[in-house]
Enzyme design. Sequence first.
Site, mmCIF file in Angstrom:
data_model
loop_
_atom_site.group_PDB
_atom_site.id
_atom_site.type_symbol
_atom_site.label_atom_id
_atom_site.label_comp_id
_atom_site.label_asym_id
_atom_site.label_seq_id
_atom_site.Cartn_x
_atom_site.Cartn_y
_atom_site.Cartn_z
ATOM 1 N N ASP A 1 -6.160 -4.134 -2.610
ATOM 2 C CA ASP A 1 -4.821 -3.340 -1.640
ATOM 3 C C ASP A 1 -3.960 -4.428 -0.903
ATOM 4 O O ASP A 1 -4.712 -5.757 -0.901
ATOM 5 C CB ASP A 1 -5.589 -2.971 -0.329
ATOM 6 C CG ASP A 1 -4.569 -2.417 0.529
ATOM 7 O OD1 ASP A 1 -3.053 -2.477 0.890
ATOM 8 O OD2 ASP A 1 -4.794 -1.405 0.897
ATOM 9 N N SER B 1 0.870 -1.463 -0.428
ATOM 10 C CA SER B 1 -0.343 0.157 0.143
ATOM 11 C C SER B 1 1.112 1.379 -0.318
ATOM 12 O O SER B 1 1.375 1.732 -0.787
ATOM 13 C CB SER B 1 -0.414 0.155 0.985
ATOM 14 O OG SER B 1 -1.742 0.673 1.163
#
Length: 316
Positions: free
Chosen positions: A156, A42
């Site tokens: 993610d 991320s």
Amino acid sequence: MTDGLTVGIALGSGAAKGWAHIGVLRALGQMGIEPKVVAGCSIGAFVGAAYAAGKLDALEEWVLGFSSWDVMGLMDLSWRRGGLIEGQKVFEAGGKAIGLTDMDQITLPFVAVATDLYTGQEVWLDEGKLSDIIRASCSIPGLMLPKKIGDRWLVDGAVVNPVPVSACRTLGADMVIAVDLHGDGRQHGSDVVKIDTPVSQAQKRRQDSDSGFMNFLVSGRDLLNRLTSTFSSDKEQPNMVAVMHQSMAILEQRHKRARLMGDPPETMLLPRVGDIATMEFQRAEEAIAAGEAAVLQMRHQIEAEIERINRGRNGH
């Protein structure tokens, strides 16, 4: 200091908290420790890519110039069902600002971690257009649209590997320093609890003195923070996005603990960034300082681990 030891850095997820990674890398450099392999999840993938390409100075300069206006200007809101934010604009702007657009520019071993939405597989990305790769690794489910790369829809990396220690080991690290942005003990499982600080109050005073249009933008930012925030202290009923976001945070924390128990890093750093909300990217100065402080707090342990590993490698 590392005497030929290959140090890896595993940079975890955390949205706006992630600027703390810059401070961590700065402080390690001041100790004479320069990680030679990098894995990021991320926001950790974004900062990690900049570091691995020698662009950390440019990234720091860019983020320290953020205002609330800038943050809202980079949010390409989407009305599509896959998420509230398109997400392409901010990463393309970031790549251009720091002069990094393609993974071929990265000189250190590096991977960004993402998740295949349909198979649940952990995906390591190390080639292609940088904005696409970082966009995929940062696609918080429900908040940002999934990113299609090849024949995969990616979200993610925190869904499967929030602090990618295992990726560092695969890249050849003898010692892994990991950075967990959700472990400072002030969040109770959430990464979006907002606590006013002198800095944020000063920013608010500047915002209030600005134009009506600026206030409108700030209101939009605050709305987005509320949509992504979790349960408040009075246990009010959360909105739909908050339910998804909090559920994701709980699952991420539990999965992270299981992963780290099976493959713990030699050193874990826990920057105190629990009061920085998901979208408060303008609080870079505070986050960077927190990252530096986390390294200073663990300095002796880091040095002891390096000495221990070097002794083992030399047969002592």
